[in-house]
Write a protein that holds these residues in place. Structure first.
Motif, mmCIF file in Angstrom:
data_model
loop_
_atom_site.group_PDB
_atom_site.id
_atom_site.type_symbol
_atom_site.label_atom_id
_atom_site.label_comp_id
_atom_site.label_asym_id
_atom_site.label_seq_id
_atom_site.Cartn_x
_atom_site.Cartn_y
_atom_site.Cartn_z
ATOM 1 N N UNK B 164 40.495 19.127 51.400
ATOM 2 C CA UNK B 164 40.188 19.568 53.082
ATOM 3 C C UNK B 164 40.626 21.158 53.159
ATOM 4 N N UNK B 165 41.204 21.738 52.267
ATOM 5 C CA UNK B 165 41.983 23.146 52.301
ATOM 6 C C UNK B 165 40.656 24.177 51.843
ATOM 7 N N UNK B 166 40.623 25.123 52.536
ATOM 8 C CA UNK B 166 39.573 26.305 51.993
ATOM 9 C C UNK B 166 39.954 26.686 50.706
ATOM 10 N N UNK B 167 38.925 27.474 50.331
ATOM 11 C CA UNK B 167 38.809 27.971 48.873
ATOM 12 C C UNK B 167 39.947 28.867 48.546
ATOM 13 N N UNK B 168 40.376 29.533 49.496
ATOM 14 C CA UNK B 168 41.300 30.596 49.599
ATOM 15 C C UNK B 168 42.797 30.137 49.374
ATOM 16 N N UNK B 171 43.216 28.307 45.917
ATOM 17 C CA UNK B 171 43.606 29.552 44.985
ATOM 18 C C UNK B 171 45.134 29.806 44.974
ATOM 19 N N UNK B 172 45.509 30.017 46.178
ATOM 20 C CA UNK B 172 46.977 30.654 46.230
ATOM 21 C C UNK B 172 47.815 29.330 46.059
ATOM 22 N N UNK B 175 48.080 29.196 42.339
ATOM 23 C CA UNK B 175 48.892 30.112 41.621
ATOM 24 C C UNK B 175 50.417 29.745 41.823
ATOM 25 N N UNK B 192 40.181 15.984 43.976
ATOM 26 C CA UNK B 192 38.799 15.628 43.767
ATOM 27 C C UNK B 192 37.996 16.687 43.569
ATOM 28 N N UNK B 193 38.563 17.826 43.515
ATOM 29 C CA UNK B 193 37.667 19.148 43.238
ATOM 30 C C UNK B 193 37.590 19.293 41.816
ATOM 31 N N UNK B 194 36.775 19.201 41.112
ATOM 32 C CA UNK B 194 36.444 19.207 39.544
ATOM 33 C C UNK B 194 36.672 20.541 38.831
ATOM 34 N N UNK B 195 36.550 21.485 39.830
ATOM 35 C CA UNK B 195 36.898 23.111 39.230
ATOM 36 C C UNK B 195 38.425 23.374 39.432
ATOM 37 N N UNK B 293 32.674 19.432 35.402
ATOM 38 C CA UNK B 293 31.943 18.462 36.294
ATOM 39 C C UNK B 293 30.834 18.044 35.456
#
Lengths: 241, 303
Positions: B164-168, B171-172, B175, B192-195, B293
Motif C-alpha cells: 500500500x506504499x507508493x512506488x517512490x 524504492x527508498x 535502499x 506481494x510485489x513481485x518486482x 513475475x
C-alpha cells in the motif's frame, strides 16, 4: 474523440489552510480506462470522493456522468459503481445475498436481479459456491466478484480504488481482463493502483504530485516524454521531483 | 560457508481446516537479505509470526541465531526487530515518544544505537513532535523501522513493509534495507510485489502455504526454461482474446503494454503468421527475458 463522461475544471479542495486538490483539470471519455496515480498523500482519495459525490469541492466545475458535483450528488451516485481493496462486499453475507443487496440498493427489479445473478455466477464460475459466505472465499475470487457487483447496475463509470492490492499475479490479470471487457462494453473505468505495470494497461494516465496533476497522457507518450522505458520510471521521476 | 541465522524445518500451522503454512523448510544466512514473495493468503504472516515467537507451530521447528522459536522465545525476542504488517505503533504518542518507548522497553537509549537509525531518523526528525497517527504512509513506515531497529537486533523481521506504499517510498525503503544489511543484520522481508524480489539476495516464492522455489532471483529466472515472447498489436483487447483461443498458445498474460506469450512449439514467424491471419496491424513480436513475475506464474500453474 468520443463522449465526455467526467469533466473537471479547476477543481480545488481545501481542508483549512491545506490545499489537497489544487486546480485539477481533466476530462475522461466513455469506455476509457483512466489511471489515476500519485504518491500516498498526493490527493487522489480527496479527488475520488468528490467525483463519487461523497464530498463537496471548495471550487471548480465538476461534472460526472452528466451531473453536477455540487447539487446532483445523489444522481451521480446512481450512475457510478465503486469498489476498493479495503471495502467491497459484506463478509457475513453469501455471494447471492451480496448480489441481491447491491441490486436492491441500485433499484433493480427482483426479476432483473435474478437474471443478472444467474449470468454473473455462471460467468465467474461461482454457481456451485453461490451460498458460501464472502469471508470463506479466497481474496482473488472476492475481488473479481466485487468488481462484477460494482457494475451490476450497468453504471456509466466505475471507480476502482487499488482493486488488486495483494492479489496473486494470475488473478490480477484475470481481473484486468474483466476491466478490459467492461471498458469494451462502454463502461468508463477510473482506477488507482500502486502496480506500475497496471498503469500501462490504461488508455491514459494522470499522475498527481502534491495536490496537482503533474502529467496526463497515454502511457506511451509519457514514456517518450520522460525518455524512460516503463511507467515506474515515469512515476519516480515525477514524484521524486 | 557462512553462518546460518535462521533455519526452519518442516514448519506447519493450521487454522481449522486451512493449512496456512505447509511443511516449510529453509535456511537463511547471516547478513542475508531474504524475501518471501507471494500474494495475500500465501502464509507469509503466519510464518513470520512463528519466527517472531508470537505463534506456536503445530509441528516442525525453527531456530533464530541458534535459539529455538518455542523453547527460547525470550532470548529470541531480545535479538529480533519485528515490524508487523499492520501499523502498530502508538498513534497518539509522538514520533520521538514512540522511539523512546521502544528503546526503554529493550533497556537501551536512543543515543546508544543512534548510528544505526541515523540515516532513516533524519528524514522523520522534522516531525518528531507529531503524533504517529498523523504521519503519512511513507513516514509511518520509516518510524516503524526505526522502532524495530533501536535495540540493534541481529535479525530484522519485516512483514509486508511496503504494501500500500507508493512506488517512490518503496524504492527508498529498499535502499535503507540494503544499507542495514551491509551493517551485518540479517533481514527477512515479505512482499506481494513481485518486482521487489530482484532486490533480495535470495527469495522464496510462496503460494497457498507452500514454497514453490527458493533461490537467487537470477536462478529463478533461469529456471523459466521456455522461450518467452512479448507481443503487441493495434488492438490489445482483441489480441488477448485471439491469443487466448489459439491452439498453439501455452500461456498468455498481460504485462504492461505487451502480452507475454509462451507457445507449445514453433517460433516467432508462426506467431506472426497467426496474427496476420487474424488481421492484426502494427504487430510487434520480441523474444524477451522473463522476470520474477513470469516465473511466479509459471510455477503457480505447475503447482
Amino acid at each position: 474523440m468520443s463522449e465526455i463522461v467526467i469533466k473537471v475544471k479547476d477543481l480545488v479542495k481545501k481542508f483549512g489552510n491545506f490545499v489537497a486538490n489544487d486546480h485539477l483539470c481533466f476530462e475522461v471519455y466513455k469506455g476509457e480506462i483512466f489511471g489515476f496515480l500519485g504518491a500516498n498523500g498526493a490527493g487522489k482519495t480527496t479527488a475520488i470522493k468528490i467525483l463519487c459525490g461523497l464530498s463537496k469541492p471548495t471550487s471548480g466545475e465538476i461534472n460526472v456522468a452528466g451531473f453536477d458535483a455540487y447539487h446532483e450528488t445523489e444522481k451521480i451516485k446512481k450512475s457510478i459503481g465503486y469498489m476498493s481493496q479495503k471495502f467491497s462486499l459484506y463478509e457475513d453475507l453469501t455471494i447471492t445475498e451480496n448480489i441481491r443487496f447491491y441490486g436492491g440498493i441500485y433499484g433493480l427489479s427482483a426479476k432483473e436481479i435474478k437474471l443478472r445473478t444467474a449470468d454473473l455466477l455462471e460467468k465467474l464460475n461461482l454457481t456451485e459456491a453461490k451460498d458460501k459466505l464472502i469471508k470463506d472465499l479466497p481474496l482473488g475470487w472476492r475481488q473479481k466478484l466485487a468488481f462484477s457487483v460494482a457494475i451490476l447496475h450497468q453504471p456509466k463509470i466505475v471507480f476502482l480504488d487499488e482493486p488488486t492490492g495483494g492479489v496473486d499475479p494470475i488473478t490480477r490479470r484475470q481481473f484486468w481482463n474483466m476491466i478490459y471487457e467492461a471498458a469494451h462494453n462502454g463502461i468508463t473505468v477510473f482506477v488507482t493502483t500502486h502496480y506500475m505495470d497496471e498503469a500501462e494497461y490504461c488508455n491514459r494516465v494522470s499522475i498527481m504530485v502534491d495536490g496537482k496533476i503533474a502529467a496526463l497522457d497515454t502511457p506511451e507518450n509519457l514514456m517518450k516524454t520522460f525518455q524512460v522505458e516503463n511507467m515506474e520510471k515515469v512515476f519516480l521521476k515525477l514524484a521524486r521531483g | 560457508m557462512s553462518e546460518i541465522a535462521i533455519s526452519a524445518n518442516n514448519l506447519t500451522k493450521k487454522y481449522g481446516e486451512i493449512t496456512a503454512v505447509n511443511g516449510l523448510s529453509f535456511e537463511i544466512k547471516k547478513a542475508e537479505l531474504f524475501g518471501f514473495i507471494g500474494p495475500d493468503g500465501a502464509g507469509k504472516t503466519t510464518l513470520f509470526r512463528i519466527l517472531s515467537t508470537l505463534l506456536l507451530p503445530d509441528s516442525g521447528n525453527a531456530t533464530l541465531a541458534g535459539f529455538d522459536v518455542v523453547n527460547d522465545y525470550k532470548k529470541i525476542r531480545n535479538i529480533i526487530g519485528y515490524m508487523p504488517g499492520r501499523f502498530s505503533l502508538y498513534q497518539d504518542l509522538s514520533v520521538e515518544e514512540n522511539l523512546k518507548f521502544f528503546a526503554t522497553i529493550f533497556g537501551t537509549t536512543i543515543k546508544e544505537n543512534y548510528e544505526l537509525i541515523k540515516d532513516i531518523y533524519i528524514q522523520i526528525e522534522p516531525f518528531k513532535t507529531r503524533p504517529a497517527g498523523k504521519l503519512s504512509g511513507g513516514m509511518k513506515q520509516k518510524l516503524a523501522l526505526c522502532c524495530a531497529l533501536i535495540h540493534k537486533p541481529e535479525v530484522l523481521v519485516l512483514d509486508e513493509p511496503t504494501t500500500g506504499v507508493d512506488a517512490v517510498s518503496r524504492k527508498e525503503f529498499w535502499e535503507m534495507l540494503k544499507r542495514l544489511k551491509e551493517s551485518g543484520i540479517t533481514i527477512i522481508v515479505s512482499t506481494p510485489y513481485m518486482d521487489e524480489a530482484g532486490l533480495c539476495d535470495r527469495v522464496s516464492l510462496i503460494q497457498g502455504g507452500n514454497i514453490m522455489s527458493t533461490d537467487t532471483p537470477a536462478n529463478i529466472i533461469k529456471a523459466f526454461n521456455k522461450t518467452l515472447f512479448a507481443v503487441k498489436s493495434h488492438e490489445m483487447y482483441r489480441l488477448m482474446q485471439d491469443l487466448h483461443e489459439w491452439d498453439a498458445t501455452e500461456t498468455t498474460y498481460l504485462f504492461g503494454q505487451h502480452i507475454h506469450l509462451t507457445i507449445q512449439k514453433g517460433n516467432k514467424s508462426e506467431i506472426a503468421a497467426f496474427l496476420t491471419d487474424k488481421q492484426h496491424k502494427e504487430v510487434e513480436i520480441q523474444e524477451i527475458e522473463p522476470n520474477i513475475e513470469d516465473s511466479f506464474m509459471r510455477l503457480m500453474s505447475k503447482h
